[in-house]
Design an enzyme around this catalytic site. Structure first.
Site, PDB file in Angstrom:
ATOM      1  N   GLU A 158       4.784   8.552   0.400  1.00 16.12           N
ATOM      2  CA  GLU A 158       4.463   8.217  -1.259  1.00 16.12           C
ATOM      3  C   GLU A 158       5.633   7.411  -1.667  1.00 16.12           C
ATOM      4  O   GLU A 158       7.033   8.111  -1.238  1.00 16.12           O
ATOM      5  CB  GLU A 158       3.953   9.068  -2.100  1.00 16.12           C
ATOM      6  CG  GLU A 158       2.377   8.699  -2.509  1.00 16.12           C
ATOM      7  CD  GLU A 158       1.734   9.717  -3.231  1.00 16.12           C
ATOM      8  OE1 GLU A 158       2.228  11.011  -2.927  1.00 16.12           O
ATOM      9  OE2 GLU A 158       1.196   9.749  -3.962  1.00 16.12           O
ATOM     10  N   ASN A 159       5.819   6.432  -2.480  1.00 14.96           N
ATOM     11  CA  ASN A 159       6.711   6.081  -3.319  1.00 14.96           C
ATOM     12  C   ASN A 159       8.009   5.425  -2.249  1.00 14.96           C
ATOM     13  O   ASN A 159       9.130   5.364  -2.583  1.00 14.96           O
ATOM     14  CB  ASN A 159       7.348   7.008  -4.316  1.00 14.96           C
ATOM     15  CG  ASN A 159       6.510   7.568  -5.213  1.00 14.96           C
ATOM     16  OD1 ASN A 159       5.656   6.732  -5.658  1.00 14.96           O
ATOM     17  ND2 ASN A 159       6.218   8.832  -5.365  1.00 14.96           N
ATOM     18  N   ARG A 160       7.557   5.056  -0.939  1.00 14.58           N
ATOM     19  CA  ARG A 160       8.577   4.469  -0.112  1.00 14.58           C
ATOM     20  C   ARG A 160       9.734   5.659   0.416  1.00 14.58           C
ATOM     21  O   ARG A 160      10.776   5.303   0.855  1.00 14.58           O
ATOM     22  CB  ARG A 160       9.188   3.239  -0.517  1.00 14.58           C
ATOM     23  CG  ARG A 160       8.595   2.343  -0.962  1.00 14.58           C
ATOM     24  CD  ARG A 160       7.618   1.645   0.356  1.00 14.58           C
ATOM     25  NE  ARG A 160       6.629   0.572   0.135  1.00 14.58           N
ATOM     26  CZ  ARG A 160       5.340   0.698   0.113  1.00 14.58           C
ATOM     27  NH1 ARG A 160       4.867   1.471   0.069  1.00 14.58           N
ATOM     28  NH2 ARG A 160       4.814  -0.551   0.131  1.00 14.58           N
ATOM     29  N   LEU A 161       9.160   6.938   0.162  1.00 11.91           N
ATOM     30  CA  LEU A 161      10.349   7.881   0.454  1.00 11.91           C
ATOM     31  C   LEU A 161       9.932   8.564   1.830  1.00 11.91           C
ATOM     32  O   LEU A 161       9.473   9.628   1.942  1.00 11.91           O
ATOM     33  CB  LEU A 161      10.371   9.148  -0.666  1.00 11.91           C
ATOM     34  CG  LEU A 161      11.220   8.629  -2.011  1.00 11.91           C
ATOM     35  CD1 LEU A 161      10.931   9.924  -2.923  1.00 11.91           C
ATOM     36  CD2 LEU A 161      12.413   8.265  -1.549  1.00 11.91           C
ATOM     37  N   ARG A 176       1.146  -1.184   0.059  1.00 15.42           N
ATOM     38  CA  ARG A 176       0.025  -0.038  -0.001  1.00 15.42           C
ATOM     39  C   ARG A 176       0.938   1.074  -0.144  1.00 15.42           C
ATOM     40  O   ARG A 176       1.952   1.042   0.413  1.00 15.42           O
ATOM     41  CB  ARG A 176      -0.921   0.082   1.359  1.00 15.42           C
ATOM     42  CG  ARG A 176      -0.341   0.301   2.554  1.00 15.42           C
ATOM     43  CD  ARG A 176      -1.309   0.414   3.561  1.00 15.42           C
ATOM     44  NE  ARG A 176      -0.973   0.317   5.139  1.00 15.42           N
ATOM     45  CZ  ARG A 176      -1.248   1.067   5.964  1.00 15.42           C
ATOM     46  NH1 ARG A 176      -2.045   2.212   5.610  1.00 15.42           N
ATOM     47  NH2 ARG A 176      -0.757   1.101   7.088  1.00 15.42           N
TER      48      ARG A 176
END
Ligand SMILES: Cc1cc2nc3c(=O)[nH]c(=O)nc-3n(C[C@H](O)[C@H](O)[C@H](O)COP(=O)(O)O)c2cc1C
Length: 211
Positions: free
Chosen positions: A188-191, A8
């Protein structure tokens, strides 16, 4: 279902060095209150990590009962596995995870026992049956059977005849005095955002870590 396909995006909130409070307990308080307001189950549960006497790290869930600028308080049996680990090495970790808020907090600190009178006060605020259970349980020691525990519980209850048991001397609170906090906010985007506070003298140094 393949676990590798579960994923997710985290996009509820953000965390920046510029906007966080200078004192980590303020940010902790804000996050804890948000978790409590969402009425998520066990929002006060936290993994307590100790350095085991066998060299392995040990983790278990406990319930946070209070916190302040001094630190974090939970209650347990001082003779338990965690009690022995803390007596040998007071360096511990606390690890909160609030999935609904996409947040975790990791804390390193030193554990110490609170006073008997403070422990006693909390002990007697617990429901009668919880007091009896704490009084009869040699936490973390092997028991021959469930029946053994239930018999001990019923025996003490009968002996007490509805009067409260004494708070056992080996049962009470620990205060964890923090020296380091890491606040993790999923992004978001694993950042993800990771903000660390480290105590130096009486000040907190703040830095951002790569996710
Ligand atoms: C939701 C939850 C809350 C718990 N709360 C406590 C607690 O506040 N104090 C405690 O001693 N054990 C608590 N336990 C049990 C511990 O996880 C653990 O089994 C027990 O303390 C023995 O750990 P030890 O053998 O490492 O000392 C809780 C467990 C769960 C799942």
């Amino acid at each position: 279902m393949k676990l590798e396909s579960i994923r997710r995006e985290y996009k509820l909130a953000e965390l920046s060095k510029k906007n966080v409070d200078k004192v980590p307990i303020k940010l902790f308080q804000q996050w804890m209150e948000e978790a409590l307001n969402l009425e998520m189950p066990d929002a006060t549960s936290v993994a307590l990590i100790t350095n085991g006497t066998d060299g392995f790290p040990q983790s278990r869930i406990v319930l946070l009962k209070s916190y302040s600028g001094n630190g974090f308080v939970f209650f347990s049996n001082y003779n338990s596995q965690k009690g022995k680990a803390i007596a040998a090495d007071p360096k511990v970790g606390l690890h909160f995870f609030w999935p609904e808020l996409e947040r975790q907090v990791r804390i390193s600190g030193y554990a110490e026992k609170i006073s008997y009178s403070e422990s006693e006060h909390y002990f007697h605020s617990r429901p009668f049956n919880s007091q009896v259970a704490a009084a009869i349980s040699d936490q973390s020691y092997e028991v021959p059977s469930r029946k053994f525990l239930e018999d001990k519980f019923e025996t003490l209850k009968n002996e007490l005849n509805e009067s409260n048991p004494e708070c056992p001397k080996h049962w009470g609170g620990y205060l964890i005095r923090p020296v380091k906090f890491e606040f993790w906010q999923g992004r978001e985007n694993r950042l993800h955002d990771r903000i660390v506070y480290e105590k130096e003298n009486e000040n907190w140094n703040i830095k951002r870590l790569a996710p």
